[in-house]
Design an enzyme around this catalytic site. Structure first.
Site, PDB file in Angstrom:
ATOM      1  N   CYS A 109       0.864  -1.177   0.000  1.00 13.04           N
ATOM      2  CA  CYS A 109       0.000   0.000   0.000  1.00 13.04           C
ATOM      3  C   CYS A 109       0.900   1.226   0.000  1.00 13.04           C
ATOM      4  O   CYS A 109       1.690   1.413   0.933  1.00 13.04           O
ATOM      5  CB  CYS A 109      -0.894  -0.009   1.244  1.00 13.04           C
ATOM      6  SG  CYS A 109      -1.858   1.498   1.499  1.00 13.04           S
ATOM      7  N   CYS A 164      -0.540   3.562  -6.667  1.00 19.29           N
ATOM      8  CA  CYS A 164      -1.402   2.842  -5.725  1.00 19.29           C
ATOM      9  C   CYS A 164      -1.484   1.413  -6.230  1.00 19.29           C
ATOM     10  O   CYS A 164      -1.655   1.188  -7.437  1.00 19.29           O
ATOM     11  CB  CYS A 164      -2.792   3.473  -5.658  1.00 19.29           C
ATOM     12  SG  CYS A 164      -3.998   2.508  -4.700  1.00 19.29           S
TER      13      CYS A 164
END
Length: 262
Positions: free
Chosen positions: A73, A180
């Site tokens: 992440c 992302c």
């Protein structure tokens, strides 16, 4: 005894990183955990983000003989790595927006990330260090994270909506850094929205190489294919669809850790 690799994300976008690592290390034992109770991480304060990731990862490290932790992440990686590395006695790998490789091929770069990653000073430091003479445009979107999650459980992506989100970049960038881990699942749709000539770069393959290096290329003493285990922090109304997604990637059924947001 297989190498145990723990991959962590706020949602299921980290599966893009899992796929790259699995390709490099197909015989390892994988544990995937996601904090759906607090999804998306881009809207959490840094202190809450650190507390939640540390709690969940520590719990799983006490349950399994984890050899390495991958924070799949970008938002979390910009915040939690120092505290996790201080707490754990095993390697902790994070993900970093692939600004450096993008700057080697283009000076018209778009960084697509969460609003939190776009705002972090860490991101601007990366640009200053690796793309000082490039025109780097930043775009943060929580909705794209949601669209990726929806796609992975069988919901079609609305290309018209995607075009609207990406409209500030129309004819202005030729290379996009997918900042992302959810966004690699939208590669085809992004190309439909902005054109096939757009170059999309993510850090998944580089992370996989780093994990393999830290594990010295070791996996397991036998050629047994291990089923992965997957954990969420709260029950999900999408459990059936999620189980289907994880089963296709050689994971067992979803297990709940029971860690609510508040």
């Amino acid at each position: 005894m297989p190498k145990h690799i723990l991959i962590f994300d706020s949602g299921i976008g980290g599966l893009s990183v899992y796929k790259e690592i699995k390709y490099q290390l197909p015989l390892a034992k994988y544990i995937y955990a996601f904090d759906n109770a607090a999804f998306p991480y881009g809207e959490l304060t840094e202190s809450v983000l650190i507390e939640r990731t540390t709690h969940i990862i520590s719990k799983l490290c006490s349950k399994f003989p984890i050899d390495i932790v991958v924070i799949a992440c970008n938002t979390a990686s910009t915040v939690v790595l120092p505290s996790l590395r201080e707490k754990l006695d095993i390697p902790v790998v994070g993900v970093v927006p692939a600004i450096k490789p993008a700057a080697l091929v283009s000076n018209k770069i778009g960084l697509l990330a969460t609003p939190a990653t776009v705002k972090r000073s860490y991101t601007y430091d990366l640009i200053k260090s690796f793309a000082p003479i490039s025109d780097v445009q930043l775009l943060g979107s929580t909705r794209l994270v949601e669209m990726a999650e929806e796609k992975m459980i069988g919901i079609d992506v609305d290309i018209t909506e995607l075009k609207e989100i990406l409209s500030p970049w129309q004819n202005k960038v030729d290379t996009i850094v997918l900042g992302c881990t959810h966004f690699p699942f939208l590669k085809n749709e992004i190309k439909k929205a902005l054109g096939n000539k757009i170059l999309l770069i993510d850090s998944g393959e580089a992370i996989a190489r780093r994990v393999k290096q830290l594990l010295n290329g070791d996996e397991v003493e036998s050629a047994v294919l291990f089923e992965g285990e997957v954990f969420c922090s709260a029950p999900s109304i999408k459990e059936e669809a999620l189980n289907h997604t994880f089963k296709e990637l050689n994971f067992s059924s979803l297990q709940c850790l029971g860690y609510p947001k508040f």
